[in-house]
Write an enzyme that holds these catalytic residues in place. Structure first.
Site, short mmCIF file in Angstrom:
data_model
loop_
_atom_site.label_atom_id
_atom_site.label_comp_id
_atom_site.label_asym_id
_atom_site.label_seq_id
_atom_site.Cartn_x
_atom_site.Cartn_y
_atom_site.Cartn_z
N GLY A 41 -9.70 -8.06 -2.06
CA GLY A 41 -9.75 -9.52 -0.90
C GLY A 41 -9.03 -10.38 -1.26
O GLY A 41 -8.05 -10.73 -1.58
N GLY A 92 -13.39 -4.02 0.70
CA GLY A 92 -15.71 -3.31 0.30
C GLY A 92 -16.21 -2.00 -0.21
O GLY A 92 -16.87 -1.80 -0.48
N LYS A 139 -20.35 -15.93 1.95
CA LYS A 139 -21.74 -15.45 2.73
C LYS A 139 -22.24 -14.62 1.46
O LYS A 139 -21.69 -14.00 0.96
CB LYS A 139 -21.48 -14.98 3.40
CG LYS A 139 -20.75 -15.44 4.90
CD LYS A 139 -20.93 -14.07 5.53
CE LYS A 139 -22.35 -13.82 6.40
NZ LYS A 139 -22.24 -12.99 7.64
N ARG A 173 0.97 -1.81 -0.05
CA ARG A 173 -0.11 0.26 0.19
C ARG A 173 0.98 1.46 -0.60
O ARG A 173 0.55 1.86 -0.43
CB ARG A 173 -1.18 0.67 1.44
CG ARG A 173 -2.12 -1.11 1.80
CD ARG A 173 -3.05 -0.90 1.86
NE ARG A 173 -4.66 -1.61 1.58
CZ ARG A 173 -5.31 -1.95 2.44
NH1 ARG A 173 -5.08 -1.74 3.76
NH2 ARG A 173 -6.06 -2.63 1.76
P1 AMP Z 1 -16.02 -14.09 1.43
O1 AMP Z 1 -15.43 -12.90 1.80
O2 AMP Z 1 -16.99 -14.07 1.76
O3 AMP Z 1 -15.44 -14.11 -0.68
O4 AMP Z 1 -15.37 -15.60 1.46
C1 AMP Z 1 -14.05 -15.59 1.37
C2 AMP Z 1 -13.54 -17.32 2.12
O5 AMP Z 1 -14.69 -18.47 1.39
C3 AMP Z 1 -12.53 -17.68 1.56
O6 AMP Z 1 -12.00 -17.69 3.35
C4 AMP Z 1 -13.17 -19.26 1.27
O7 AMP Z 1 -12.70 -20.33 1.60
C5 AMP Z 1 -14.65 -19.58 1.63
N1 AMP Z 1 -15.24 -20.22 1.43
C6 AMP Z 1 -15.36 -19.79 -0.79
N2 AMP Z 1 -16.05 -21.50 -1.23
C7 AMP Z 1 -16.42 -22.16 0.12
C8 AMP Z 1 -16.77 -23.52 0.45
N3 AMP Z 1 -17.73 -24.04 -0.78
N4 AMP Z 1 -16.91 -22.75 2.28
C9 AMP Z 1 -16.95 -22.83 2.58
N5 AMP Z 1 -15.92 -21.69 2.71
C10 AMP Z 1 -15.90 -21.39 1.14
#
Ligand code: AMP
Length: 403
Positions: free
Chosen positions: A360, A383, A207, A46
């Site tokens: 991210g 974000g 999520k 950064r």
């Molecule tokens: P997010 O912050 O919502 O973009 O989620 C990212 C995280 O989702 C990463 O750390 C992944 O390990 C997790 N992830 C992706 N696919 C899956 C899955 N099928 N089951 C559990 N965790 C997941």
């Protein structure tokens, strides 16, 4: 297509104004990751990213008063959240001294900023040492602004927040974007407002509730929306599928059905992974098994997209004109469940499309798989890039002068 959902910002940049002899308040994103044990800066990315705007300003005869937040000191002076190490690191990269002020709007900051000369740079202490920063207090913003003639915003990661140093100061100073922010406006703004078609959006991650707003906006803009990662299984369950122990947000079942209906109505191709790679528990020490995504046995958890899904997604990516990607296809941190994310990263990198990656985890994935240099633009703000793609008005950008 509503204009609000395809928000492009045509804002003045630092290159459009005369900075010679001016004092510039430069909002950077120096919220660097630090080692938990030693407190030392773990990744200087950064700081390095801020150099083009800083060097441009200094070389063009401006005096730079840089500022940033760092961590969450909760509105109090706390030495562990000082920007002193950042000043040293910045000084090393610029090859010139960076004067560090002991405070943010106190006597030291005021004296240093009064005496700063063209071609010199100083750094204010952590703006979040004052609770007024996050409250966007006008008096605090006015004091910050009083040190300078111009405000340059280069902290994309913070533009979705209306804080004093990201938005408030623009009420007292002419405000323009720095080069880093300008790139974000050009690529994310371009992808959602005037994409080379077909526009393929890839969304993944854990999520679905975090991504519903972005899915909904992209359904209005994209030609194809690909959904992978843990959030895909809420879709399968909503359609009456069996998902075993896979991630699911039951309270979002009706929302994801609405997304499906909207895609149909708009003629947008919405692709879900037909197959998945599952394991008996959330661990890399399990036997990976390929399963149909809507027929996952009890006790099994889907942790990656399967080979048929990879084939279908890669086929779609190959013909894209523009790709936006946010969120991994599976638990790419586990080697046995990284293949889906790796294949998608490589397909995005090898396509001729303009490729834009939200910050991210997807940014971490393209770096991990060694294809980051083949991506057109990797956003510096997780974000902020998500909210940008949601079509939201971002206060730290709205406040800048129009071009
Ligand atoms: P997010 O912050 O919502 O973009 O989620 C990212 C995280 O989702 C990463 O750390 C992944 O390990 C997790 N992830 C992706 N696919 C899956 C899955 N099928 N089951 C559990 N965790 C997941």
């Amino acid at each position: 297509m509503s204009k609000d959902n395809t928000r492009a910002y045509n804002k003045k940049s630092v290159a459009d104004i005369d900075v010679k002899g001016k004092k510039v308040l430069l909002r950077c994103d120096f919220n660097v990751p630090v080692d938990k044990e030693t407190g030392k800066i773990r990744d200087e990315g950064r700081i390095v990213a801020a150099l083009p705007t800083i060097n441009y300003l200094l070389d063009n005869g401006a005096a730079v008063i840089a500022c940033s937040h760092f961590g969450r000191p909760k509105g109090e002076f706390k030495p562990e959240f000082s920007l002193c190490d950042v000043a040293d690191c910045l000084s090393k990269h610029l090859n010139r001294p960076v004067k560090m002020s002991k405070d943010v709007i106190g006597d030291d900051a005021m004296t240093l900023s009064q005496n700063i000369k063209p071609g010199e740079i100083m750094l204010l202490e952590n703006t979040r040492f004052h609770p007024e920063e996050e409250k966007n207090d006008p008096e605090f913003a006015k004091k910050l602004a009083s040190m300078a003639d111009i405000f340059v915003s280069d902290a994309f990661g913070s533009v979705h927040r209306a804080h004093a140093s990201t938005e408030g100061v623009s009420r007292f100073l002419p405000a323009v974007s720095g080069f880093l922010l300008n790139e974000e406006l050009k690529y994310i703004g371009g992808a959602i407002s005037d994409p080379k078609r077909p526009l393929v959006a890839i969304l993944g991650g854990a999520k679905v509730s975090d991504k519903l707003a972005v899915i909904s906006n992209l359904l209005k803009i994209a030609d194809t929306v690909i959904i992978g990662g843990g959030m895909a299984y809420t879709f399968f369950k909503a359609e009456g599928g069996k998902i075993g122990n896979s991630l699911c947000e039951d309270e979002q079942l009706s929302s994801v059905l609405k997304c499906k209906a909207e895609a149909k109505e708009r003629g947008v191709k919405l692709l879900l992974p037909v197959d998945s790679v599952a394991g008996a528990e959330f661990s890399n020490d399990v036997d990976p098994v390929v399963v149909d995504s809507g027929a996952i046995e009890d006790g099994m958890m889907a942790m990656d997209i399967g080979p048929a899904a990879i084939g279908e997604f890669v086929n779609e990516i190959k013909d894209a004109g523009t790709i936006v990607w946010n969120g991994p296809m599976g638990v790419f941190e586990f080697s046995k469940f990284a293949e889906g994310t790796r294949c998608i990263a490589s397909a995005v990198a090898n396509s001729n499309a303009i490729s834009v990656i939200g910050g991210g985890d997807s940014a971490a994935a393209v770096r991990k798989f060694g294809v980051a240099d083949k991506i057109t633009h990797i956003s510096t703000g997780g974000g902020a890039s998500l909210e940008f793609m949601e079509g939201k008005a971002l206060p730290g950008i709205v406040c800048l002068l129009d071009a």
